[in-house]
Scaffold this motif. Structure first.
Motif: not given
Lengths: 164, 219
Positions: A25-26, A28-29, A32, A38-40, A42-43, A46, A97, A99, A102, A105, B11, B15-16, B19, B27, B30
Motif C-alpha cells: 500500500p505504501q 502504491m501511495a 500514485v 493508478r494503472s501506470l 500499478e505497473d 509490480h 488523467v 481516472n 484518490p 490525496y 489524505a 489512500y493507503t 489499497v 508478482i 509477472r
C-alpha cells in the motif's frame, strides 16, 4: 543438500511475501503520487516487486531499494509518455488523467512536478530524512532541500478545502 | 490548526488504507512472463529509438495516405485481415472482417477459467480516434469487476488489468467506431494463452453481432 536449498528458497519466498504484504500500500501511495494514474502506478510497482524478488538475496535493505525502484520506474514511465505525447500531440499527458484515483490525496499534490511530489511524499508522509530522499531521487541533499522548499510554497498557495 | 502537511498525511493514510494488496502470485506470474534482466543501456537506447521510429511511422503513413500518396507496401499487413499482403506464415486463427464494424459498442473476450489466472493483461485496443478514451473492464472468476479508464493515444490505448483471476476482458468504446477484428487479432497474437477462447462482438444496444470460438495454438 537439495532439502537445504529448498528450505532456503522457501524462507526467501516467505520473507519476500512478508515485505510485499507489508509495503504494497505504501509503494502504491508513492507511485500514485508520482504518476497520478493508478494503472501506470500499478505497473511500476509490480515491475519493482518483480525485480526485488529476482535480486532478493543480494538486496540488503528491501524497503529502501523498493522506494528507489518504484520512483525510478514511475519517472521512466512518465518520460516515455511525455516523449510519446510530444510526437503525437493529440492527447492530454497522463498527468491530467485522474481516472478513479484518490481525489483528495492527488488534489493536494496538484501543481507540483513529479520530483516535487516524490520529495514531499517521502519527506513528509514517510518521514524520510533529506539525505534518504536524495538517495531515492539520485541527487544531492541540498537539491532536495530546495525542491521541498519550492514545493511547500506551492502547497501553501493551494486553496484549502473546507472540511465541513 | 491543521497544517498542510497534516492534511497531506491524513489524505495519504486514507489512500493507503484503501489499497487492496493483490495476491503475491501476481508478482510471480509477472516475473515468469517478463524478461529476466533489465536490458543493457545500449539495448534500451536502441529499443527506445525503434519505438520512436515506429510511432513516427504511425503518424506519417496515415498522413501520406490521406495526401493520396501510394506506398510501395501495406503498412497494416499482419494487422488488417483484409490485407492480401499478410504475414507469410500466420499460425494464429483470424477473425473474418466485414460485419464487425461497431459503433459505440464493445468487445468481450472470454477466456476459459483458469487459463488466464495469474496473468496481468496488458493490451492494445484500437479505435478511430474519435473517442478520447476507452474503458477496460476485467471480470474476474468470482464475478467482481475491475474497471479503468484509459487515455487513448493515436487510436492506440494501453490497458492494464492486474487481476490474477481475470477471465474476461471487455473493452468499451463510449463513442466512435472500431473494427473488432483488429482488436481481436491483437489479443490473439499477443495476449491470450494457448487454449480455447471465445470472442464476442457486441453493439451499443447490447446485441451480440458475432461470436467466434477459437483455439489459440502453442507459440
Amino acid at each position: 543438500m537439495v532439502n537445504g536449498s529448498t528450505e532456503s528458497s522457501n524462507a526467501a519466498d516467505a520473507a519476500f511475501e512478508e515485505v510485499y504484504r507489508r509495503t504494497y500500500p505504501q509503494m502504491m501511495a508513492l507511485a500514485v503520487a508520482t504518476t497520478r494514474n493508478r494503472s501506470l502506478a500499478e505497473d511500476a510497482v509490480h515491475d519493482a516487486y518483480v525485480s526485488l524478488w529476482r535480486d532478493w538475496r543480494s538486496i540488503q535493505n528491501p524497503i529502501a531499494w523498493m522506494r528507489r525502484a518504484v520512483v525510478s520506474n514511475c519517472l521512466d514511465v512518465l518520460r516515455t509518455a511525455s516523449r510519446r505525447n510530444a510526437i503525437l500531440r493529440r492527447q492530454p499527458p497522463p498527468g491530467d488523467v485522474f481516472n478513479d484515483e484518490p481525489e483528495e490525496y492527488l488534489q493536494m499534490l496538484a501543481g507540483l512536478n513529479e520530483r516535487q511530489r516524490v520529495a514531499v511524499v517521502l519527506r513528509y508522509v514517510y518521514d524520510l530524512s533529506e539525505a534518504e530522499v536524495a538517495q531515492v531521487l539520485d541527487c544531492r541533499p541540498g537539491t532536495v532541500k530546495s525542491t521541498l522548499s519550492r514545493a511547500l510554497k506551492i502547497l501553501r498557495g493551494t486553496p484549502k478545502r473546507d472540511a465541513s | 490548526m491543521t497544517t498542510i502537511i497534516d492534511r497531506l498525511r491524513a489524505a495519504a493514510e486514507t489512500y493507503t488504507d484503501s489499497v487492496q494488496t493483490p495476491p503475491v502470485e501476481t508478482i510471480y506470474a509477472r516475473a515468469e512472463r517478463s524478461t529476466p534482466r533489465r536490458p543493457a543501456p545500449k539495448t534500451r537506447r536502441l529499443r527506445r529509438g525503434l519505438i520512436v521510429g515506429v510511432l513516427a511511422l504511425a503518424v506519417t503513413v496515415p498522413a501520406a495516405a490521406a495526401a493520396g500518396l501510394r506506398l510501395p507496401f501495406d503498412p497494416l499487413a499482419g494487422l488488417n485481415p483484409d490485407s492480401k499482403a499478410g504475414p507469410a506464415t500466420s499460425p494464429l486463427p483470424r477473425i473474418p472482417a466485414g460485419s464487425q464494424q461497431v459503433k459505440g459498442g464493445y468487445i468481450t473476450l472470454t477466456v476459459v477459467p483458469g487459463t488466464h489466472a495469474g496473468r496481468s493483461c496488458s493490451s492494445l485496443a484500437m479505435h478511430d480516434g474519435t473517442s478520447s478514451s476507452v474503458v477496460a473492464t476485467v471480470v474476474n472468476c468470482g464475478g467482481g469487476e475491475h474497471t479503468a479508464n484509459v487515455s487513448a493515444i493515436m487510436g492506440v490505448s494501453l490497458i492494464y488489468a492486474n487481476d490474477p483471476g481475470a477471465r474476461r476482458i471487455r473493452v468499451v468504446y463510449p463513442g466512435g467506431s472500431f473494427d473488432a477484428s483488429l482488436i481481436a487479432d491483437y489479443y490473439l497474437s499477443k495476449q491470450l494463452p494457448p487454449g480455447p477462447a471465445t470472442i464476442t462482438t457486441i453493439n451499443a444496444a447490447g446485441d451480440d453481432i458475432a461470436t467466434h470460438h477459437l483455439t489459440i495454438p502453442e507459440r
